[in-house]
Design an enzyme around this catalytic site. Sequence first.
Site, PDB file in Angstrom:
ATOM      1  N   MET A  22      74.950 -31.982  53.542  1.00 25.71           N
ATOM      2  CA  MET A  22      74.134 -31.240  52.654  1.00 25.71           C
ATOM      3  C   MET A  22      73.160 -32.281  51.959  1.00 25.71           C
ATOM      4  SD  MET A  22      76.208 -28.144  50.718  1.00 25.71           S
ATOM      5  CE  MET A  22      77.553 -28.945  50.417  1.00 25.71           C
ATOM      6  N   ALA A  23      71.964 -32.361  52.446  1.00 24.78           N
ATOM      7  CA  ALA A  23      70.922 -33.323  52.067  1.00 24.78           C
ATOM      8  C   ALA A  23      70.810 -33.087  50.566  1.00 24.78           C
ATOM      9  CB  ALA A  23      69.775 -33.006  52.757  1.00 24.78           C
ATOM     10  N   GLN A  76      75.619 -37.894  60.250  1.00 24.73           N
ATOM     11  CA  GLN A  76      74.556 -37.214  61.002  1.00 24.73           C
ATOM     12  C   GLN A  76      73.184 -37.717  61.113  1.00 24.73           C
ATOM     13  OE1 GLN A  76      72.966 -33.401  59.391  1.00 24.73           O
ATOM     14  NE2 GLN A  76      74.203 -32.385  60.932  1.00 24.73           N
ATOM     15  N   CYS A 106      68.454 -28.080  61.063  1.00 23.05           N
ATOM     16  CA  CYS A 106      67.643 -28.068  59.970  1.00 23.05           C
ATOM     17  C   CYS A 106      66.214 -27.226  59.948  1.00 23.05           C
ATOM     18  CB  CYS A 106      67.162 -29.389  59.503  1.00 23.05           C
ATOM     19  SG  CYS A 106      66.449 -29.532  57.955  1.00 23.05           S
ATOM     20  N   LYS A 144      75.643 -30.312  65.590  1.00 20.90           N
ATOM     21  CA  LYS A 144      75.807 -28.988  64.718  1.00 20.90           C
ATOM     22  C   LYS A 144      74.329 -28.119  64.827  1.00 20.90           C
ATOM     23  CE  LYS A 144      76.121 -27.898  59.717  1.00 20.90           C
ATOM     24  NZ  LYS A 144      74.914 -27.539  59.364  1.00 20.90           N
ATOM     25  N   ASP A 207      79.292 -19.188  55.026  1.00 21.77           N
ATOM     26  CA  ASP A 207      79.493 -18.071  54.254  1.00 21.77           C
ATOM     27  C   ASP A 207      81.022 -18.199  53.877  1.00 21.77           C
ATOM     28  OD1 ASP A 207      77.149 -17.301  54.200  1.00 21.77           O
ATOM     29  OD2 ASP A 207      77.214 -15.800  55.321  1.00 21.77           O
ATOM     30  N   GLY A 229      80.014 -25.583  53.080  1.00 19.80           N
ATOM     31  CA  GLY A 229      78.913 -26.497  52.604  1.00 19.80           C
ATOM     32  C   GLY A 229      79.330 -26.032  50.932  1.00 19.80           C
ATOM     33  N   ARG A 230      78.089 -25.116  50.802  1.00 21.02           N
ATOM     34  CA  ARG A 230      77.609 -24.770  49.335  1.00 21.02           C
ATOM     35  C   ARG A 230      78.941 -24.430  48.387  1.00 21.02           C
ATOM     36  NH1 ARG A 230      73.872 -19.908  50.966  1.00 21.02           N
ATOM     37  NH2 ARG A 230      75.695 -19.844  52.738  1.00 21.02           N
TER      38      ARG A 230
HETATM   39  C1  FMN Z   1      71.345 -28.156  49.879  1.00 20.80           C
HETATM   40  C2  FMN Z   1      71.618 -28.197  51.339  1.00 20.80           C
HETATM   41  C3  FMN Z   1      71.557 -29.095  52.135  1.00 20.80           C
HETATM   42  C4  FMN Z   1      71.832 -29.046  53.580  1.00 20.80           C
HETATM   43  N1  FMN Z   1      71.637 -30.048  54.392  1.00 20.80           N
HETATM   44  C5  FMN Z   1      72.071 -30.156  55.557  1.00 20.80           C
HETATM   45  C6  FMN Z   1      72.050 -31.440  56.233  1.00 20.80           C
HETATM   46  O1  FMN Z   1      71.570 -32.375  56.084  1.00 20.80           O
HETATM   47  N2  FMN Z   1      72.352 -31.181  57.483  1.00 20.80           N
HETATM   48  C7  FMN Z   1      72.929 -29.969  58.121  1.00 20.80           C
HETATM   49  O2  FMN Z   1      73.365 -29.943  59.270  1.00 20.80           O
HETATM   50  N3  FMN Z   1      72.880 -28.811  57.543  1.00 20.80           N
HETATM   51  C8  FMN Z   1      72.524 -28.951  56.296  1.00 20.80           C
HETATM   52  N4  FMN Z   1      72.738 -27.899  55.357  1.00 20.80           N
HETATM   53  C9  FMN Z   1      73.428 -26.557  55.886  1.00 20.80           C
HETATM   54  C10 FMN Z   1      74.732 -26.676  55.557  1.00 20.80           C
HETATM   55  O3  FMN Z   1      75.453 -27.840  56.297  1.00 20.80           O
HETATM   56  C11 FMN Z   1      75.594 -25.251  56.173  1.00 20.80           C
HETATM   57  O4  FMN Z   1      75.412 -25.214  57.658  1.00 20.80           O
HETATM   58  C12 FMN Z   1      75.108 -24.188  55.472  1.00 20.80           C
HETATM   59  O5  FMN Z   1      74.847 -24.338  54.076  1.00 20.80           O
HETATM   60  C13 FMN Z   1      75.917 -22.948  55.814  1.00 20.80           C
HETATM   61  O6  FMN Z   1      77.254 -23.214  55.275  1.00 20.80           O
HETATM   62  P1  FMN Z   1      78.038 -22.688  53.980  1.00 20.80           P
HETATM   63  O7  FMN Z   1      77.624 -21.190  53.846  1.00 20.80           O
HETATM   64  O8  FMN Z   1      79.436 -22.926  53.793  1.00 20.80           O
HETATM   65  O9  FMN Z   1      76.943 -23.200  52.756  1.00 20.80           O
HETATM   66  C14 FMN Z   1      72.401 -27.776  54.233  1.00 20.80           C
HETATM   67  C15 FMN Z   1      72.631 -26.869  53.235  1.00 20.80           C
HETATM   68  C16 FMN Z   1      72.368 -26.879  51.888  1.00 20.80           C
HETATM   69  C17 FMN Z   1      72.362 -25.677  51.074  1.00 20.80           C
END
Ligand code: FMN
Length: 331
Positions: A22-23, A76, A106, A144, A207, A229-230
């Site tokens: 997560m960036a 990544q 992304c 990914k 999710d 992630g979140r």
């Molecule tokens: C703030 C934020 C930054 C993210 N940055 C990246 C990233 O740098 N690389 C990536 O592959 N996905 C990135 N994602 C996507 C997450 O890795 C993930 O695929 C997405 O949030 C869904 O998963 P979750 O429901 O568990 O959050 C980002 C998501 C969020 C919310």
Amino acid sequence: MFPSELTIRNVRIRPALVLAPMAGVTDTVFRHVIRGLGGCGLIMTEFTSSEGIARNRARSLHYLYFSEDEHPITAQLFGADPAVMAEAAGAVQDLGFDVVDINLGCPAKKVVKCGGSGLLRDLPLLKQILRDVRAAVTIPLTIKIRAGWDEKSIVATEVARMAEAAGVEAIAVHPRTRVQGLNGQANWSIIREVKQAVRIPVIGNGDVRRPEDAVRMAAETGCDAVMIGRAAATNPWIFRQIGQYLASGRYDEPMEADRYQLLSGYFRMLVESGMPDAIGKMKQFACWFTHGVRNGAVLRREVHSARTAAQVLERVDAFFAGVGAPAGGDA
Ligand SMILES: Cc1cc2nc3c(=O)[nH]c(=O)nc-3n(C[C@H](O)[C@H](O)[C@H](O)COP(=O)(O)O)c2cc1C
């Protein structure tokens, strides 16, 4: 059955749980917090520009900093120039990362033009990138992906097969389209389709908010690991909770004191690390993290109006000094 571990060639990931990149969030300090709480098998860096690495390696090294206790760790990369991606992957390998991953998800406009989910619309270019990166490194290579660009162009299984043929060794699937962004619901059936289409490990993502979701995702999709992630930013205990849930069918909720310790410890580490924009990160994390904290809205306001990192710390201390009681829901 929940997978007990994931192996990506020689990299053993146990438990089979992955912190999603997560960036702006999963920098070395945040990853340290996650490692410290336990229960997460693999962590990943934020996405890093391959062009940035090629142009100015010293400057990009800041993004790729990790400490020895972070292993196993994946770096990544994003980019759309095969030669530049190959060079950047080589740099990642030299730095000692266990795995290199290519971002094909992304949705941000400026990234789409030069990689990310934009590559899901140009499979010949993607194939070339996979080939060149594969040839450039000996460490495991993963990707990914999102489901596709939009609902009319779901390419997840096609990309997964192509990647497997090119020597990619695991694939994480976030089954939303680029157009969806983070809206709507992740369509887990696409994870299952990808799992059925390839022999390499498939990591399901999207999710998972509670331990029960992780178990359900594994059961419904047959995925080899679950990526979060979140939910890790709002509840960094989730990995440990999943372990507890698998072992006993129940899990501990963090107490107010645990939340205080985590928030103030994390913020202090951010300040000490000398991370650029520590205060911005504190504000962002406070916003995510305080959703489970009683009167979290008050804390969010206090942190947001702070002008210095020291002020943030003071306000966090003062807020929790006034709370004291067991954890409850957000007001
Ligand atoms: C703030 C934020 C930054 C993210 N940055 C990246 C990233 O740098 N690389 C990536 O592959 N996905 C990135 N994602 C996507 C997450 O890795 C993930 O695929 C997405 O949030 C869904 O998963 P979750 O429901 O568990 O959050 C980002 C998501 C969020 C919310």
